[in-house]
Design a protein around this motif. Structure first.
Motif, mmCIF file in Angstrom:
data_model
loop_
_atom_site.group_PDB
_atom_site.id
_atom_site.type_symbol
_atom_site.label_atom_id
_atom_site.label_comp_id
_atom_site.label_asym_id
_atom_site.label_seq_id
_atom_site.Cartn_x
_atom_site.Cartn_y
_atom_site.Cartn_z
ATOM 1 N N VAL A 1 0.835 -1.204 0.000
ATOM 2 C CA VAL A 1 0.000 0.000 0.000
ATOM 3 C C VAL A 1 0.867 1.249 0.000
ATOM 4 O O VAL A 1 1.698 1.441 0.892
ATOM 5 C CB VAL A 1 -0.947 0.007 1.217
ATOM 6 C CG1 VAL A 1 -1.742 1.315 1.268
ATOM 7 C CG2 VAL A 1 -1.883 -1.192 1.166
ATOM 8 N N ARG B 1 -4.643 5.097 -0.396
ATOM 9 C CA ARG B 1 -4.197 3.821 0.160
ATOM 10 C C ARG B 1 -4.223 2.756 -0.938
ATOM 11 O O ARG B 1 -4.601 1.620 -0.713
ATOM 12 C CB ARG B 1 -5.078 3.398 1.351
ATOM 13 C CG ARG B 1 -5.027 4.339 2.554
ATOM 14 C CD ARG B 1 -3.677 4.338 3.216
ATOM 15 N NE ARG B 1 -3.626 5.114 4.452
ATOM 16 C CZ ARG B 1 -3.284 6.392 4.529
ATOM 17 N NH1 ARG B 1 -2.960 7.073 3.422
ATOM 18 N NH2 ARG B 1 -3.237 7.003 5.699
ATOM 19 N N ARG C 1 -9.966 2.910 -1.514
ATOM 20 C CA ARG C 1 -8.510 3.008 -1.422
ATOM 21 C C ARG C 1 -8.014 4.409 -1.738
ATOM 22 O O ARG C 1 -6.811 4.671 -1.666
ATOM 23 C CB ARG C 1 -7.864 2.002 -2.374
ATOM 24 C CG ARG C 1 -8.123 0.560 -1.976
ATOM 25 C CD ARG C 1 -7.424 -0.382 -2.912
ATOM 26 N NE ARG C 1 -7.570 -1.770 -2.500
ATOM 27 C CZ ARG C 1 -7.020 -2.793 -3.132
ATOM 28 N NH1 ARG C 1 -6.288 -2.588 -4.213
ATOM 29 N NH2 ARG C 1 -7.194 -4.030 -2.701
#
Length: 335
Positions: free
Chosen positions: A217, A229, A282
């Motif tokens: 990540v 992320r 994310r």
């Protein structure tokens, strides 16, 4: 093995850094600078690895390693070529402006030649003369090569990747359209980029480095809040072996060349555009992408570009939560 350059002169002072980034040992008896080590990597690598072992066993004089005192590992690089390996990012940007994505984008990497005469240190400010230029961050993975022969094939290309790190590839988004309209590529829209404090040999990354990709990540915070992320190993259409071979198709690549992945970008689990971190997604590795998603969903962007006083932090952790490369931490500064 982890290497860094402490601020000294124009090209830094080479040090070997402990795995936990707490200590370092002077390496100038092996090579005065990282570029000098890369120029003679066949010999210098072995000597540096011996020193790294001594650092691990604390059998040589050590000094505290402070990231704020580090220069860019390569303050002046012979080459900085940035790819666009995450085609998802390109597809989203083109979708937002109603442009079709050519099929060749999935088989032939995009790449541009950036300016490498100044690579910013990880704590240097992002200089911005005019907020109307649309200043953007871009969290990316980079690799550094030794000398690569012209026409190298993909299988051999990966062996020429000697170091891995991170970059904040700063872009001035509002200057890009006019430059690209000239049909001659980026120039003023691509100011100096910042490198992570430490570069790492691929073997030291363990299972995170496989198939020519860095898996893990990439963390991006904006003004202290989680912004990105994305997993750098996912949705990467072109691995680094492909990018190196692409660059070397018609030319040799000099030792110390930096090659970037382009903005790390993941699609959402349902296949759609990524969602913000605070909505369970994310997030994003650049502002242009979130603005693109906003345009697709709402008809116009809502997230502003960077302004003076904004802070950016980019880093990556290993499976135990320890920082791998140190952190790029920058404040946007009016100049």
């Amino acid at each position: 093995m982890k290497l860094a350059s402490m601020k000294q002169g124009r090209d830094g002072r080479l040090v070997v850094v402990s795995d936990d980034l707490a200590w370092c040992a002077d390496a100038t008896h092996i090579a005065p600078t990282l570029q000098a080590a890369l120029d003679n990597w066949g010999w210098a690598e072995g000597q540096l690895r011996l020193l790294a072992t001594d650092v691990a066993h604390e059998t040589v004089p050590l000094e505290r390693f402070h990231e704020r005192e580090a220069a860019a590992p390569l303050p002046r690089a012979y080459q900085w070529a940035d790819g666009s390996a995450y085609v998802n990012h390109v597809a989203l940007v083109r979708q937002a402006r109603g442009a079709e994505l050519p099929k060749s984008f999935w088989t032939d990497p995009l790449m541009y030649q950036g300016g490498s005469d100044e690579m910013l240190a990880p704590r240097d400010p992002i200089p911005l003369a005019d907020e109307a230029w649309g200043c953007d961050l871009e969290g990316e993975i980079v690799v550094v090569t030794d000398d690569v022969p012209r026409g190298v094939d993909r299988e051999a290309a990966l062996g020429h990747v000697k170091l891995v790190g991170l970059v904040n590839d700063v872009s001035l988004r509002n200057l890009i359209p006019a430059e690209l309209a000239k049909g001659f590529g980026f120039l003023q829209s691509k100011p100096a980029s910042a490198l992570s404090p430490v570069f790492v040999t691929p073997d030291a990354l363990g299972e995170a480095w496989r198939e020519g990709k860095l898996h893990g990540v990439l963390k991006v915070d904006l003004n202290g809040q989680p912004f990105g992320r994305a997993d750098a190993g996912e949705d990467m259409t072109f691995d680094f072996a492909t990018l190196v071979a692409h660059l070397a198709k018609t030319r040799k690549i000099g030792a110390g060349s930096i090659i970037g992945s382009g903005t790390v970008s993941n699609r959402d689990a349902d296949g759609g555009p990524g969602r913000p971190v605070d909505r369970g997604g994310r997030g994003y590795s650049c502002l242009a992408e979130v603005r693109t998603v906003e345009t697709i969903l709402d008809g116009k962007p809502a997230t502003p570009f960077l302004k003076a006083g904004d802070t950016v932090r980019i880093w990556m952790e290993d499976a135990h939560g320890h920082s791998i490369f140190g952190a790029i931490e920058q404040v946007v500064a009016a100049v």
